[in-house]
Design a protein around this motif. Sequence first.
Motif, PDB file in Angstrom:
ATOM      1  N   GLY A 174       0.785  -1.233   0.000  1.00 56.35           N
ATOM      2  CA  GLY A 174       0.000   0.000   0.000  1.00 56.35           C
ATOM      3  C   GLY A 174       0.808   1.270   0.000  1.00 56.35           C
ATOM      4  N   PHE A 175       2.071   1.188  -0.420  1.00 52.02           N
ATOM      5  CA  PHE A 175       2.946   2.360  -0.401  1.00 52.02           C
ATOM      6  C   PHE A 175       3.393   2.735  -1.812  1.00 52.02           C
ATOM      7  CE2 PHE A 175       3.805   0.072   3.649  1.00 52.02           C
ATOM      8  CZ  PHE A 175       3.261   1.010   4.503  1.00 52.02           C
ATOM      9  N   GLU A 176       4.138   3.829  -1.913  1.00 50.55           N
ATOM     10  CA  GLU A 176       4.787   4.189  -3.161  1.00 50.55           C
ATOM     11  C   GLU A 176       5.813   3.111  -3.503  1.00 50.55           C
ATOM     12  OE1 GLU A 176       4.006   6.740  -5.117  1.00 50.55           O
ATOM     13  OE2 GLU A 176       2.426   7.370  -3.722  1.00 50.55           O
ATOM     14  N   GLU A 177       6.100   2.955  -4.799  1.00 50.09           N
ATOM     15  CA  GLU A 177       6.932   1.834  -5.205  1.00 50.09           C
ATOM     16  C   GLU A 177       8.363   1.896  -4.684  1.00 50.09           C
ATOM     17  OE1 GLU A 177       8.581   3.114  -9.619  1.00 50.09           O
ATOM     18  OE2 GLU A 177       7.024   1.574  -9.464  1.00 50.09           O
ATOM     19  N   ASP A 178       8.834   3.063  -4.252  1.00 47.83           N
ATOM     20  CA  ASP A 178      10.205   3.158  -3.734  1.00 47.83           C
ATOM     21  C   ASP A 178      10.263   3.026  -2.209  1.00 47.83           C
ATOM     22  OD1 ASP A 178       9.041   5.576  -3.079  1.00 47.83           O
ATOM     23  OD2 ASP A 178      10.683   6.819  -3.862  1.00 47.83           O
ATOM     24  N   TYR A 179       9.175   2.614  -1.597  1.00 43.69           N
ATOM     25  CA  TYR A 179       9.098   2.550  -0.132  1.00 43.69           C
ATOM     26  C   TYR A 179      10.184   1.645   0.457  1.00 43.69           C
ATOM     27  CZ  TYR A 179       7.295   1.533   4.544  1.00 43.69           C
ATOM     28  OH  TYR A 179       7.174   1.365   5.898  1.00 43.69           O
ATOM     29  N   ILE A 180      10.268   0.413  -0.014  1.00 40.37           N
ATOM     30  CA  ILE A 180      11.252  -0.525   0.537  1.00 40.37           C
ATOM     31  C   ILE A 180      12.668  -0.107   0.173  1.00 40.37           C
ATOM     32  CG2 ILE A 180      12.136  -2.901   0.302  1.00 40.37           C
ATOM     33  CD1 ILE A 180       9.271  -3.864   0.345  1.00 40.37           C
ATOM     34  N   GLU A 181      12.851   0.402  -1.043  1.00 41.36           N
ATOM     35  CA  GLU A 181      14.189   0.880  -1.429  1.00 41.36           C
ATOM     36  C   GLU A 181      14.695   1.919  -0.438  1.00 41.36           C
ATOM     37  OE1 GLU A 181      14.927   1.436  -5.874  1.00 41.36           O
ATOM     38  OE2 GLU A 181      12.729   1.338  -5.769  1.00 41.36           O
ATOM     39  N   LYS A 182      13.811   2.824  -0.020  1.00 46.91           N
ATOM     40  CA  LYS A 182      14.204   3.862   0.928  1.00 46.91           C
ATOM     41  C   LYS A 182      14.346   3.300   2.339  1.00 46.91           C
ATOM     42  CE  LYS A 182      12.182   7.813  -1.543  1.00 46.91           C
ATOM     43  NZ  LYS A 182      11.144   8.884  -1.492  1.00 46.91           N
ATOM     44  N   ALA A 183      13.420   2.421   2.726  1.00 46.31           N
ATOM     45  CA  ALA A 183      13.444   1.874   4.084  1.00 46.31           C
ATOM     46  C   ALA A 183      14.718   1.087   4.351  1.00 46.31           C
ATOM     47  CB  ALA A 183      12.216   0.990   4.303  1.00 46.31           C
ATOM     48  N   PHE A 184      15.245   0.422   3.321  1.00 50.39           N
ATOM     49  CA  PHE A 184      16.449  -0.392   3.466  1.00 50.39           C
ATOM     50  C   PHE A 184      17.679   0.256   2.846  1.00 50.39           C
ATOM     51  CE2 PHE A 184      13.613  -4.417   3.468  1.00 50.39           C
ATOM     52  CZ  PHE A 184      13.477  -4.339   4.849  1.00 50.39           C
ATOM     53  N   ASN A 185      17.513   1.392   2.182  1.00 48.74           N
ATOM     54  CA  ASN A 185      18.611   2.002   1.424  1.00 48.74           C
ATOM     55  C   ASN A 185      19.253   0.954   0.520  1.00 48.74           C
ATOM     56  OD1 ASN A 185      20.471   3.811   0.433  1.00 48.74           O
ATOM     57  ND2 ASN A 185      21.792   3.769   2.258  1.00 48.74           N
ATOM     58  N   LEU A 186      18.406   0.315  -0.312  1.00 51.54           N
ATOM     59  CA  LEU A 186      18.873  -0.797  -1.142  1.00 51.54           C
ATOM     60  C   LEU A 186      19.949  -0.387  -2.140  1.00 51.54           C
ATOM     61  CD1 LEU A 186      15.714  -2.926  -2.007  1.00 51.54           C
ATOM     62  CD2 LEU A 186      17.523  -3.420  -0.373  1.00 51.54           C
ATOM     63  N   LYS A 187      20.007   0.887  -2.481  1.00 56.81           N
ATOM     64  CA  LYS A 187      21.042   1.330  -3.412  1.00 56.81           C
ATOM     65  C   LYS A 187      22.424   0.997  -2.874  1.00 56.81           C
ATOM     66  CE  LYS A 187      22.609   5.360  -6.070  1.00 56.81           C
ATOM     67  NZ  LYS A 187      22.399   6.802  -6.340  1.00 56.81           N
ATOM     68  N   SER A 188      22.568   1.028  -1.559  1.00 54.92           N
ATOM     69  CA  SER A 188      23.839   0.674  -0.914  1.00 54.92           C
ATOM     70  C   SER A 188      23.690  -0.612  -0.118  1.00 54.92           C
ATOM     71  CB  SER A 188      24.297   1.813   0.008  1.00 54.92           C
ATOM     72  OG  SER A 188      24.494   3.008  -0.717  1.00 54.92           O
ATOM     73  N   GLY A 189      22.731  -1.444  -0.501  1.00 51.98           N
ATOM     74  CA  GLY A 189      22.450  -2.664   0.240  1.00 51.98           C
ATOM     75  C   GLY A 189      23.644  -3.603   0.313  1.00 51.98           C
ATOM     76  N   PHE A 190      23.771  -4.286   1.438  1.00 50.05           N
ATOM     77  CA  PHE A 190      24.883  -5.210   1.687  1.00 50.05           C
ATOM     78  C   PHE A 190      24.438  -6.616   1.319  1.00 50.05           C
ATOM     79  CE2 PHE A 190      27.544  -7.865   4.525  1.00 50.05           C
ATOM     80  CZ  PHE A 190      28.798  -7.419   4.140  1.00 50.05           C
ATOM     81  N   ASP A 191      24.984  -7.152   0.231  1.00 44.63           N
ATOM     82  CA  ASP A 191      24.599  -8.469  -0.276  1.00 44.63           C
ATOM     83  C   ASP A 191      25.737  -9.460  -0.088  1.00 44.63           C
ATOM     84  OD1 ASP A 191      22.352  -7.132  -1.089  1.00 44.63           O
ATOM     85  OD2 ASP A 191      22.675  -7.411  -3.239  1.00 44.63           O
ATOM     86  N   VAL A 192      25.398 -10.636   0.420  1.00 43.17           N
ATOM     87  CA  VAL A 192      26.352 -11.735   0.585  1.00 43.17           C
ATOM     88  C   VAL A 192      25.860 -12.921  -0.222  1.00 43.17           C
ATOM     89  CG1 VAL A 192      27.426 -13.343   2.188  1.00 43.17           C
ATOM     90  CG2 VAL A 192      27.037 -10.978   2.888  1.00 43.17           C
ATOM     91  N   SER A 193      26.731 -13.450  -1.071  1.00 42.35           N
ATOM     92  CA  SER A 193      26.360 -14.584  -1.911  1.00 42.35           C
ATOM     93  C   SER A 193      27.153 -15.813  -1.489  1.00 42.35           C
ATOM     94  CB  SER A 193      26.631 -14.274  -3.385  1.00 42.35           C
ATOM     95  OG  SER A 193      26.161 -15.315  -4.211  1.00 42.35           O
ATOM     96  N   ALA A 194      26.434 -16.912  -1.268  1.00 44.55           N
ATOM     97  CA  ALA A 194      27.070 -18.177  -0.895  1.00 44.55           C
ATOM     98  C   ALA A 194      26.918 -19.161  -2.039  1.00 44.55           C
ATOM     99  CB  ALA A 194      26.448 -18.734   0.375  1.00 44.55           C
ATOM    100  N   MET A 195      28.046 -19.575  -2.618  1.00 52.95           N
ATOM    101  CA  MET A 195      28.060 -20.605  -3.660  1.00 52.95           C
ATOM    102  C   MET A 195      28.426 -21.916  -2.989  1.00 52.95           C
ATOM    103  SD  MET A 195      29.915 -18.122  -6.391  1.00 52.95           S
ATOM    104  CE  MET A 195      30.354 -16.990  -5.053  1.00 52.95           C
ATOM    105  N   ILE A 196      27.488 -22.860  -3.016  1.00 52.40           N
ATOM    106  CA  ILE A 196      27.569 -24.033  -2.156  1.00 52.40           C
ATOM    107  C   ILE A 196      27.617 -25.310  -2.984  1.00 52.40           C
ATOM    108  CG2 ILE A 196      26.497 -25.241  -0.218  1.00 52.40           C
ATOM    109  CD1 ILE A 196      24.827 -22.597   0.185  1.00 52.40           C
ATOM    110  N   LEU A 197      28.511 -26.217  -2.589  1.00 48.05           N
ATOM    111  CA  LEU A 197      28.581 -27.547  -3.191  1.00 48.05           C
ATOM    112  C   LEU A 197      28.112 -28.551  -2.142  1.00 48.05           C
ATOM    113  CD1 LEU A 197      29.531 -29.310  -5.643  1.00 48.05           C
ATOM    114  CD2 LEU A 197      31.688 -29.574  -4.416  1.00 48.05           C
ATOM    115  N   TYR A 198      26.984 -29.197  -2.415  1.00 48.33           N
ATOM    116  CA  TYR A 198      26.487 -30.240  -1.522  1.00 48.33           C
ATOM    117  C   TYR A 198      26.921 -31.599  -2.055  1.00 48.33           C
ATOM    118  CZ  TYR A 198      23.480 -26.809   0.769  1.00 48.33           C
ATOM    119  OH  TYR A 198      23.007 -25.730   1.468  1.00 48.33           O
ATOM    120  N   PRO A 199      27.403 -32.476  -1.174  1.00 48.34           N
ATOM    121  CA  PRO A 199      27.932 -33.768  -1.636  1.00 48.34           C
ATOM    122  C   PRO A 199      26.868 -34.843  -1.729  1.00 48.34           C
ATOM    123  CG  PRO A 199      28.272 -33.537   0.710  1.00 48.34           C
ATOM    124  CD  PRO A 199      27.592 -32.264   0.257  1.00 48.34           C
ATOM    125  N   PRO A 200      27.136 -35.915  -2.481  1.00 48.78           N
ATOM    126  CA  PRO A 200      26.325 -37.131  -2.371  1.00 48.78           C
ATOM    127  C   PRO A 200      26.507 -37.737  -0.987  1.00 48.78           C
ATOM    128  CG  PRO A 200      27.658 -37.133  -4.371  1.00 48.78           C
ATOM    129  CD  PRO A 200      28.157 -36.022  -3.509  1.00 48.78           C
TER     130      PRO A 200
END
Length: 343
Positions: A174-200
């Motif tokens: 129910g907000f303007e489309e940039d609401y979450i972008e502003k609430a989290f400052n996604l432009k400078s958002g901190f992203d962590v990526s985990a590349m995972i190998l699961y074994p048999p």
Amino acid sequence: MANISSLSLQNPSQPKFTGDSSIMASAIDLYSACDDAIPTIDYSLLFSNDPHQRSLALEYLGQACHHYGFFNLVNHGIPDKLLDNFFHGISEFFDPMMLDERRALYSKKDAMDRIRWVLRSSSGENREYLKVISHPNYHFPPNPSCFSEVLGEYHKEMRKIVVGLARAVSINLGFEEDYIEKAFNLKSGFDVSAMILYPPNHISKGEMGLPEHTDPGFIVTLVQNVDGGLQILSHHGKWINVQIPPHAILIQLGDHLEILTNGKYKSHIHRVVVAKNEVERISVATLHGPSLEKSVRPAPEFVDETHPQAYLGMTYKQCLEANGDDEIESQSSLHLIKLPNIN
């Protein structure tokens, strides 16, 4: 309209499970899970030029967020070839003949590491993984050749999708489309990526690839090259086997969307089982968070006499370090942030 109808909501009118999910999880047979359908959202329709199509797609997205907290995303715009190259590069990185080199180069040396490699093999966790900071700055291994380039391209494309979903979710709330972008400052958002190998199973020391947990951040995006293994605990306290269509993206809501909405949208406990793995499986989970210095607390619009504030406010950096971990480990601290006596 066929793509929109692929969203199948299972009994949304049923009462939701509001107890302690960890207690419910432990009460269930450790690896049992059902094969309930998971909602599928057509990303392209969220931005359709047809107002009716877009309205329906946004409505389904809102239902998926509210009744599930996770969904498969299709027609997202990331080329199949890029995803295939992405998995190929990760597979090359995890070359078993280069294990000692990975250990020497990327094992933890400092809390400020931006690239970290870990190998775990125990009764409770079995996986080899590489964690990198993918935003706001990219930190990728230089080898194998072209690996860094493919990783960078993948994460840039994924960031576009994350911003698009932030705008769509904002509208549903129910907000303007940039609401979450502003609430989290996604432009400078901190992203962590985990590349995972699961074994048999014949390589691992147990049947659990990753124990149950939730993840911090706005949302988690997940892709994998071989289906199976991931299980999510539903609102109703039931483990669901996650089936991800080829080249689709699984979206899970993160802890900080739960905090921001004061529990209206919830993150979900999930786990990975490797007991029935017959081949090695690559999974890539990226936690898309607020900026490190952004303070996140329940927004005033979600707090009233009926819904009192249920979570403490703190910066994202404080949340990531609350368990004694450093930023790149990105462990959930939701249990420390949630106020007592609040369901």
